[in-house]
Design a protein around this motif. Structure first.
Motif, mmCIF file in Angstrom:
data_model
loop_
_atom_site.group_PDB
_atom_site.id
_atom_site.type_symbol
_atom_site.label_atom_id
_atom_site.label_comp_id
_atom_site.label_asym_id
_atom_site.label_seq_id
_atom_site.Cartn_x
_atom_site.Cartn_y
_atom_site.Cartn_z
ATOM 1 N N ILE A 1 14.140 -37.511 131.018
ATOM 2 C CA ILE A 1 13.205 -37.933 129.983
ATOM 3 C C ILE A 1 11.918 -37.131 130.151
ATOM 4 O O ILE A 1 11.369 -37.011 131.252
ATOM 5 C CB ILE A 1 12.954 -39.451 130.050
ATOM 6 N N THR A 2 11.459 -36.512 129.066
ATOM 7 C CA THR A 2 10.289 -35.636 129.139
ATOM 8 C C THR A 2 9.086 -36.199 128.403
ATOM 9 O O THR A 2 7.985 -35.660 128.520
ATOM 10 C CB THR A 2 10.628 -34.247 128.568
ATOM 11 N N GLY A 3 9.290 -37.261 127.653
ATOM 12 C CA GLY A 3 8.164 -37.888 126.973
ATOM 13 C C GLY A 3 8.579 -39.214 126.391
ATOM 14 O O GLY A 3 9.715 -39.375 125.935
ATOM 15 N N LYS A 4 7.672 -40.181 126.433
ATOM 16 C CA LYS A 4 7.971 -41.467 125.822
ATOM 17 C C LYS A 4 6.674 -42.161 125.426
ATOM 18 O O LYS A 4 5.628 -41.970 126.049
ATOM 19 C CB LYS A 4 8.786 -42.365 126.752
ATOM 20 N N TYR A 5 6.792 -42.969 124.378
ATOM 21 C CA TYR A 5 5.656 -43.748 123.888
ATOM 22 C C TYR A 5 6.222 -45.022 123.283
ATOM 23 O O TYR A 5 7.239 -44.974 122.578
ATOM 24 C CB TYR A 5 4.876 -42.967 122.829
ATOM 25 N N HIS A 6 5.585 -46.149 123.552
ATOM 26 C CA HIS A 6 6.058 -47.388 122.942
ATOM 27 C C HIS A 6 4.902 -48.362 122.772
ATOM 28 O O HIS A 6 3.867 -48.248 123.441
ATOM 29 C CB HIS A 6 7.152 -48.035 123.796
ATOM 30 N N MET B 1 8.750 -46.823 119.001
ATOM 31 C CA MET B 1 9.058 -46.209 120.271
ATOM 32 C C MET B 1 9.573 -44.806 120.034
ATOM 33 O O MET B 1 10.383 -44.584 119.134
ATOM 34 C CB MET B 1 10.109 -47.036 121.020
ATOM 35 N N ARG B 2 9.086 -43.861 120.832
ATOM 36 C CA ARG B 2 9.546 -42.479 120.753
ATOM 37 C C ARG B 2 9.936 -42.016 122.151
ATOM 38 O O ARG B 2 9.240 -42.331 123.128
ATOM 39 C CB ARG B 2 8.461 -41.565 120.199
ATOM 40 N N ALA B 3 11.043 -41.264 122.236
ATOM 41 C CA ALA B 3 11.471 -40.728 123.525
ATOM 42 C C ALA B 3 12.106 -39.367 123.306
ATOM 43 O O ALA B 3 12.841 -39.159 122.332
ATOM 44 C CB ALA B 3 12.458 -41.669 124.205
ATOM 45 N N TRP C 1 14.624 -40.869 118.724
ATOM 46 C CA TRP C 1 15.265 -40.318 119.907
ATOM 47 C C TRP C 1 15.450 -38.818 119.692
ATOM 48 O O TRP C 1 16.088 -38.413 118.726
ATOM 49 C CB TRP C 1 16.620 -40.961 120.137
ATOM 50 N N GLN C 2 14.916 -37.997 120.577
ATOM 51 C CA GLN C 2 15.013 -36.549 120.455
ATOM 52 C C GLN C 2 15.734 -35.987 121.680
ATOM 53 O O GLN C 2 15.199 -36.000 122.784
ATOM 54 C CB GLN C 2 13.642 -35.901 120.315
#
Length: 269
Positions: A14-19, A1-3, A56-57
Protein backbone atom coordinates in the motif's frame (compact mmCIF):
# COMPACT_ATOMS: atom_id res chain seq x y z
CA UNK A 1 -11.82 6.20 1.38
CA UNK A 2 -8.98 6.12 -1.13
CA UNK A 3 -6.16 3.58 -1.36
CA UNK A 4 -3.36 3.04 -3.88
CA UNK A 5 -1.00 0.12 -4.30
CA UNK A 6 2.28 -0.52 -6.14
CA UNK A 7 5.05 -3.10 -6.34
CA UNK A 8 7.84 -2.66 -3.80
CA UNK A 9 10.76 -5.14 -4.06
CA UNK A 10 8.52 -7.48 -6.03
CA UNK A 11 5.67 -7.44 -3.49
CA UNK A 12 2.36 -5.56 -3.55
CA UNK A 13 2.38 -2.77 -0.98
CA UNK A 14 0.00 0.00 0.00
CA UNK A 15 1.51 3.32 -1.09
CA UNK A 16 -1.20 5.75 -0.06
CA UNK A 17 -4.46 5.83 1.83
CA UNK A 18 -7.00 8.34 3.08
CA UNK A 19 -10.25 7.79 4.93
CA UNK A 20 -12.90 9.52 6.96
CA UNK A 21 -15.03 7.86 9.63
CA UNK A 22 -16.73 5.46 9.80
CA UNK A 23 -14.90 3.49 7.08
CA UNK A 24 -11.23 2.62 7.04
CA UNK A 25 -8.71 -0.05 6.14
CA UNK A 26 -8.43 -2.16 9.27
CA UNK A 27 -5.33 -4.08 8.19
CA UNK A 28 -3.37 -5.49 5.29
CA UNK A 29 -1.89 -8.98 5.30
CA UNK A 30 0.25 -11.16 3.00
CA UNK A 31 -1.45 -13.89 0.99
CA UNK A 32 1.13 -15.97 -0.88
CA UNK A 33 2.25 -13.29 -3.33
CA UNK A 34 -0.86 -11.14 -2.95
CA UNK A 35 -1.82 -8.41 -0.54
CA UNK A 36 -5.02 -8.90 1.42
CA UNK A 37 -6.92 -5.77 2.46
CA UNK A 38 -9.56 -5.80 5.20
CA UNK A 39 -12.04 -2.91 5.14
CA UNK A 40 -13.90 -1.96 8.31
CA UNK A 41 -17.09 0.02 8.93
CA UNK A 42 -17.09 1.00 12.59
CA UNK A 43 -20.72 2.16 12.48
CA UNK A 44 -23.83 -0.06 12.81
CA UNK A 45 -24.24 0.24 9.04
CA UNK A 46 -25.46 2.75 6.47
CA UNK A 47 -28.17 5.07 7.78
CA UNK A 48 -30.53 7.34 5.85
CA UNK A 49 -28.49 9.99 4.04
CA UNK A 50 -25.16 8.16 4.31
CA UNK A 51 -23.00 8.08 1.20
CA UNK A 52 -19.81 6.03 1.04
CA UNK A 53 -17.26 6.62 -1.73
CA UNK A 54 -14.37 4.21 -2.19
CA UNK A 55 -11.52 4.35 -4.68
CA UNK A 56 -9.05 1.50 -5.22
CA UNK A 57 -6.01 2.08 -7.45
CA UNK A 58 -3.94 -1.01 -8.28
CA UNK A 59 -0.61 -0.19 -9.92
CA UNK A 60 1.03 -2.24 -12.66
CA UNK A 61 1.35 -5.97 -11.85
CA UNK A 62 -0.01 -5.66 -8.30
CA UNK A 63 -2.14 -8.42 -6.74
CA UNK A 64 -4.99 -7.42 -4.42
CA UNK A 65 -7.61 -9.34 -2.47
CA UNK A 66 -10.26 -7.04 -0.94
CA UNK A 67 -12.80 -8.01 1.69
CA UNK A 68 -14.69 -6.62 4.69
CA UNK A 69 -15.44 -7.73 8.21
CA UNK A 70 -19.19 -8.25 8.06
CA UNK A 71 -22.38 -7.75 6.10
CA UNK A 72 -23.07 -4.36 4.52
CA UNK A 73 -26.15 -3.43 6.55
CA UNK A 74 -28.56 -0.72 5.37
CA UNK A 75 -30.93 0.65 8.01
CA UNK A 76 -34.47 2.03 7.47
CA UNK A 77 -34.67 5.13 5.28
CA UNK A 78 -37.81 7.30 5.60
CA UNK A 79 -39.55 8.19 2.34
CA UNK A 80 -37.43 10.48 0.22
CA UNK A 81 -34.12 9.43 1.79
CA UNK A 82 -31.66 6.69 0.95
CA UNK A 83 -28.12 5.44 1.51
CA UNK A 84 -25.52 4.94 -1.19
CA UNK A 85 -22.13 3.47 -1.99
CA UNK A 86 -19.92 4.35 -4.96
CA UNK A 87 -16.83 2.31 -5.74
CA UNK A 88 -14.18 2.92 -8.39
CA UNK A 89 -11.52 0.38 -9.32
CA UNK A 90 -8.51 1.48 -11.37
CA UNK A 91 -6.71 -1.69 -12.46
CA UNK A 92 -3.44 -0.94 -14.24
CA UNK A 93 -1.77 -3.18 -16.83
CA UNK A 94 -1.15 -6.67 -15.48
CA UNK A 95 -2.80 -5.96 -12.11
CA UNK A 96 -5.34 -8.22 -10.36
CA UNK A 97 -8.14 -7.15 -8.03
CA UNK A 98 -10.43 -9.66 -6.35
CA UNK A 99 -13.30 -7.85 -4.62
CA UNK A 100 -14.92 -10.43 -2.36
CA UNK A 101 -17.14 -8.64 0.13
CA UNK A 102 -19.69 -10.06 2.58
CA UNK A 103 -23.41 -10.00 1.60
CA UNK A 104 -25.67 -6.95 1.57
CA UNK A 105 -28.49 -6.90 4.13
CA UNK A 106 -31.37 -4.47 3.59
CA UNK A 107 -33.49 -3.80 6.68
CA UNK A 108 -37.19 -2.99 6.55
CA UNK A 109 -37.83 0.33 4.69
CA UNK A 110 -34.19 0.54 3.54
CA UNK A 111 -33.36 2.30 0.26
CA UNK A 112 -29.90 1.73 -1.16
CA UNK A 113 -28.04 2.69 -4.35
CA UNK A 114 -24.82 0.85 -5.18
CA UNK A 115 -22.66 2.07 -8.08
CA UNK A 116 -19.48 0.37 -9.32
CA UNK A 117 -17.05 1.55 -11.99
CA UNK A 118 -14.12 -0.53 -13.19
CA UNK A 119 -11.28 0.67 -15.46
CA UNK A 120 -9.13 -2.13 -16.85
CA UNK A 121 -5.66 -2.01 -18.38
CA UNK A 122 -4.10 -4.59 -20.67
CA UNK A 123 -3.60 -7.97 -19.08
CA UNK A 124 -5.46 -6.96 -15.91
CA UNK A 125 -8.09 -9.03 -14.07
CA UNK A 126 -10.99 -7.83 -11.95
CA UNK A 127 -13.36 -10.18 -10.11
CA UNK A 128 -16.27 -9.50 -7.80
CA UNK A 129 -18.84 -11.60 -5.93
CA UNK A 130 -22.07 -10.16 -4.53
CA UNK A 131 -24.89 -11.67 -2.48
CA UNK A 132 -28.14 -9.86 -1.69
CA UNK A 133 -30.21 -10.91 1.33
CA UNK A 134 -33.98 -10.15 1.30
CA UNK A 135 -33.84 -8.74 4.85
CA UNK A 136 -33.68 -9.94 8.43
CA UNK A 137 -35.74 -13.10 7.98
CA UNK A 138 -35.94 -13.95 11.70
CA UNK A 139 -37.61 -10.56 12.20
CA UNK A 140 -40.11 -11.19 9.44
CA UNK A 141 -38.57 -8.58 7.13
CA UNK A 142 -38.45 -10.59 3.92
CA UNK A 143 -38.60 -8.18 0.94
CA UNK A 144 -39.73 -5.29 3.14
CA UNK A 145 -37.02 -2.90 1.96
CA UNK A 146 -38.15 -0.01 -0.25
CA UNK A 147 -35.56 0.06 -3.01
CA UNK A 148 -32.35 -1.54 -4.20
CA UNK A 149 -30.65 0.11 -7.18
CA UNK A 150 -27.48 -1.68 -8.28
CA UNK A 151 -25.42 -0.34 -11.21
CA UNK A 152 -22.14 -1.40 -12.77
CA UNK A 153 -20.00 -0.12 -15.64
CA UNK A 154 -16.76 -1.67 -16.86
CA UNK A 155 -14.24 -0.01 -19.20
CA UNK A 156 -11.33 -1.52 -21.07
CA UNK A 157 -8.80 1.06 -22.24
CA UNK A 158 -11.50 3.78 -22.04
CA UNK A 159 -14.08 1.77 -24.03
CA UNK A 160 -17.20 0.75 -22.11
CA UNK A 161 -17.53 -3.02 -22.45
CA UNK A 162 -20.23 -3.75 -19.87
CA UNK A 163 -23.13 -1.91 -18.24
CA UNK A 164 -25.98 -3.22 -16.13
CA UNK A 165 -28.65 -1.90 -13.79
CA UNK A 166 -30.71 -3.92 -11.35
CA UNK A 167 -33.66 -2.11 -9.78
CA UNK A 168 -35.73 -3.89 -7.14
CA UNK A 169 -38.78 -2.28 -5.51
CA UNK A 170 -40.61 -5.13 -3.75
CA UNK A 171 -43.80 -3.15 -3.04
CA UNK A 172 -44.37 -2.41 -6.75
CA UNK A 173 -42.98 -5.55 -8.43
CA UNK A 174 -44.27 -9.12 -8.59
CA UNK A 175 -41.09 -10.79 -7.43
CA UNK A 176 -42.78 -14.19 -7.03
CA UNK A 177 -44.08 -14.24 -10.62
CA UNK A 178 -42.96 -17.03 -12.98
CA UNK A 179 -39.74 -16.01 -14.68
CA UNK A 180 -38.94 -13.54 -11.90
CA UNK A 181 -37.73 -14.61 -8.44
CA UNK A 182 -40.53 -17.16 -7.98
CA UNK A 183 -39.91 -18.70 -4.52
CA UNK A 184 -36.20 -17.81 -4.32
CA UNK A 185 -35.20 -15.38 -1.57
CA UNK A 186 -31.48 -14.71 -2.10
CA UNK A 187 -29.65 -13.77 -5.29
CA UNK A 188 -25.97 -13.51 -6.04
CA UNK A 189 -23.56 -12.78 -8.85
CA UNK A 190 -19.95 -13.31 -9.79
CA UNK A 191 -18.24 -11.18 -12.44
CA UNK A 192 -14.82 -11.64 -13.97
CA UNK A 193 -13.34 -9.27 -16.56
CA UNK A 194 -10.05 -9.68 -18.41
CA UNK A 195 -8.84 -9.51 -21.99
CA UNK A 196 -7.69 -13.12 -21.50
CA UNK A 197 -11.24 -14.48 -21.13
CA UNK A 198 -12.37 -16.84 -23.90
CA UNK A 199 -15.44 -19.02 -24.43
CA UNK A 200 -13.58 -22.04 -23.06
CA UNK A 201 -13.52 -20.37 -19.64
CA UNK A 202 -17.33 -20.34 -19.51
CA UNK A 203 -17.37 -24.03 -20.43
CA UNK A 204 -14.77 -24.87 -17.78
CA UNK A 205 -16.58 -22.91 -15.11
CA UNK A 206 -19.96 -24.39 -16.00
CA UNK A 207 -18.54 -27.92 -15.78
CA UNK A 208 -16.92 -27.20 -12.41
CA UNK A 209 -20.15 -25.86 -10.92
CA UNK A 210 -22.15 -28.79 -12.27
CA UNK A 211 -19.75 -31.14 -10.48
CA UNK A 212 -20.41 -29.59 -7.07
CA UNK A 213 -22.24 -31.93 -4.66
CA UNK A 214 -25.97 -31.38 -4.19
CA UNK A 215 -27.14 -30.47 -0.71
CA UNK A 216 -30.41 -32.11 0.29
CA UNK A 217 -33.08 -29.59 1.17
CA UNK A 218 -30.98 -26.71 -0.21
CA UNK A 219 -31.95 -26.22 -3.88
CA UNK A 220 -30.08 -23.67 -5.93
CA UNK A 221 -30.31 -22.34 -9.48
CA UNK A 222 -27.50 -20.71 -11.44
CA UNK A 223 -26.34 -19.78 -14.93
CA UNK A 224 -22.99 -18.96 -16.55
CA UNK A 225 -22.55 -16.73 -19.58
CA UNK A 226 -20.04 -14.58 -21.41
CA UNK A 227 -20.56 -10.83 -21.56
CA UNK A 228 -20.31 -8.73 -24.71
CA UNK A 229 -16.55 -8.40 -24.44
CA UNK A 230 -13.78 -9.54 -22.10
CA UNK A 231 -16.15 -10.75 -19.39
CA UNK A 232 -17.89 -13.65 -17.74
CA UNK A 233 -20.88 -13.63 -15.39
CA UNK A 234 -22.49 -16.11 -12.99
CA UNK A 235 -26.00 -15.50 -11.63
CA UNK A 236 -27.34 -17.63 -8.78
CA UNK A 237 -30.54 -17.86 -6.70
CA UNK A 238 -31.18 -19.79 -3.50
CA UNK A 239 -32.68 -19.66 -0.03
CA UNK A 240 -29.68 -18.86 2.17
CA UNK A 241 -26.69 -16.56 1.86
CA UNK A 242 -24.14 -19.23 2.76
CA UNK A 243 -25.12 -21.57 -0.09
CA UNK A 244 -24.74 -18.74 -2.60
CA UNK A 245 -21.41 -17.77 -1.10
CA UNK A 246 -20.27 -21.38 -1.38
CA UNK A 247 -21.07 -21.57 -5.11
CA UNK A 248 -19.61 -18.14 -5.87
CA UNK A 249 -16.44 -19.03 -4.00
CA UNK A 250 -16.13 -22.11 -6.20
CA UNK A 251 -16.51 -19.93 -9.31
CA UNK A 252 -13.88 -17.54 -7.96
CA UNK A 253 -11.48 -20.42 -7.24
CA UNK A 254 -11.84 -21.77 -10.79
CA UNK A 255 -11.15 -18.39 -12.38
CA UNK A 256 -8.16 -17.73 -10.09
CA UNK A 257 -6.64 -20.92 -11.44
CA UNK A 258 -7.64 -20.38 -15.07
CA UNK A 259 -6.63 -16.74 -15.47
CA UNK A 260 -4.13 -16.03 -12.73
CA UNK A 261 -2.61 -19.50 -12.25
CA UNK A 262 -3.15 -19.08 -8.52
CA UNK A 263 -4.33 -21.73 -6.04
CA UNK A 264 -7.30 -21.17 -3.69
CA UNK A 265 -6.58 -18.65 -0.95
CA UNK A 266 -5.73 -20.42 2.27
CA UNK A 267 -6.04 -18.15 5.28
CA UNK A 268 -3.43 -18.62 7.96
CA UNK A 269 -4.64 -19.07 11.52
Amino acid sequence: MRASFALRHGETAITGKYHTAPIKIAKTFPLDGQLGVMMMDVSPGLLAGDGYELSWQAGRDTRLYLTNQSYTKVHPCPDGTSASMKQRFLVDDGAYIENMMEPVMLYKDAAYTNETEVFLGRGSVWMQAEVLSPGRLLRGEKFQYRRYDNRMRVYYEEEMIFAQRQLIEPATQQLDAPGAWEDWSHIGSFYCFSDAIESVHADTLRAALQALPERLGQPIKYGVSLTYRHGLAVAVAGHTAWQLQELLQSAWTVMRCELMKLPPIRFRK
